[in-house]
Design a protein around this motif. Structure first.
Motif, PDB file in Angstrom:
ATOM      1  N   ASN A 141      -8.295   2.370  -7.340  1.00 59.44           N
ATOM      2  CA  ASN A 141      -7.993   2.795  -5.979  1.00 59.44           C
ATOM      3  C   ASN A 141      -8.825   4.003  -5.563  1.00 59.44           C
ATOM      4  N   ALA A 143      -3.416   3.321  -1.263  1.00 51.16           N
ATOM      5  CA  ALA A 143      -3.627   2.727  -2.583  1.00 51.16           C
ATOM      6  C   ALA A 143      -2.957   1.356  -2.655  1.00 51.16           C
ATOM      7  N   GLU A 144      -3.692   0.412  -3.213  1.00 53.22           N
ATOM      8  CA  GLU A 144      -3.181  -0.949  -3.348  1.00 53.22           C
ATOM      9  C   GLU A 144      -2.307  -1.062  -4.593  1.00 53.22           C
ATOM     10  N   ASN A 177     -12.073   3.959  -2.723  1.00 48.59           N
ATOM     11  CA  ASN A 177     -12.047   4.836  -1.552  1.00 48.59           C
ATOM     12  C   ASN A 177     -13.200   5.845  -1.579  1.00 48.59           C
ATOM     13  N   MET A 188       0.839  -1.174   0.000  1.00 48.88           N
ATOM     14  CA  MET A 188       0.000   0.000   0.000  1.00 48.88           C
ATOM     15  C   MET A 188       0.889   1.244   0.000  1.00 48.88           C
TER      16      MET A 188
END
Length: 106
Positions: free
Chosen positions: A27, A18-19, A31, A1
């Motif tokens: 991302n 954020a992945e 969210n 992340m």
């Protein structure tokens, strides 16, 4: 992340985790940013995931392909040197600290 700052259309900035491996578009939507329509779902066939990337981070991104360039240049909100389609940016570890602003739709 990695942490990325996202500014919505109202000018409010939030930091997201954020992945890595997902697109920036995924991302942002994961969210709960409703301002990013992303109508085509990441197929690079519309311009509804358009974002402005801070200049320092923009320099580090991979070069955009012709399809993305064509879509962005046709957008009334295109800014050379900061405009990108968030569906075409795969998040990686180098993007920590990136700042993006969701572009208004034309």
């Amino acid at each position: 992340m990695v942490k990325i700052s996202v500014t919505n259309l109202a000018g409010q900035t939030s930091e997201i985790e954020a992945e890595v491996g997902l697109s920036l578009m995924e991302n942002i939507r994961n969210n709960d940013f409703d301002d990013l329509a992303a109508i085509c779902g990441g197929c690079c066939s519309c311009c509804t995931c358009h974002v402005f990337v801070d200049e320092e981070s923009y320099e580090k991104l991979t070069e955009m392909d012709e399809d993305e360039q064509y879509l962005l240049e046709d957008s009334e909100n295109y800014h050379a040197g900061t405009s990108r389609l968030s569906c075409q940016i795969e998040v990686d570890d180098s993007m920590g600290g990136m700042k993006v602003t969701i572009a208004p739709e034309a």
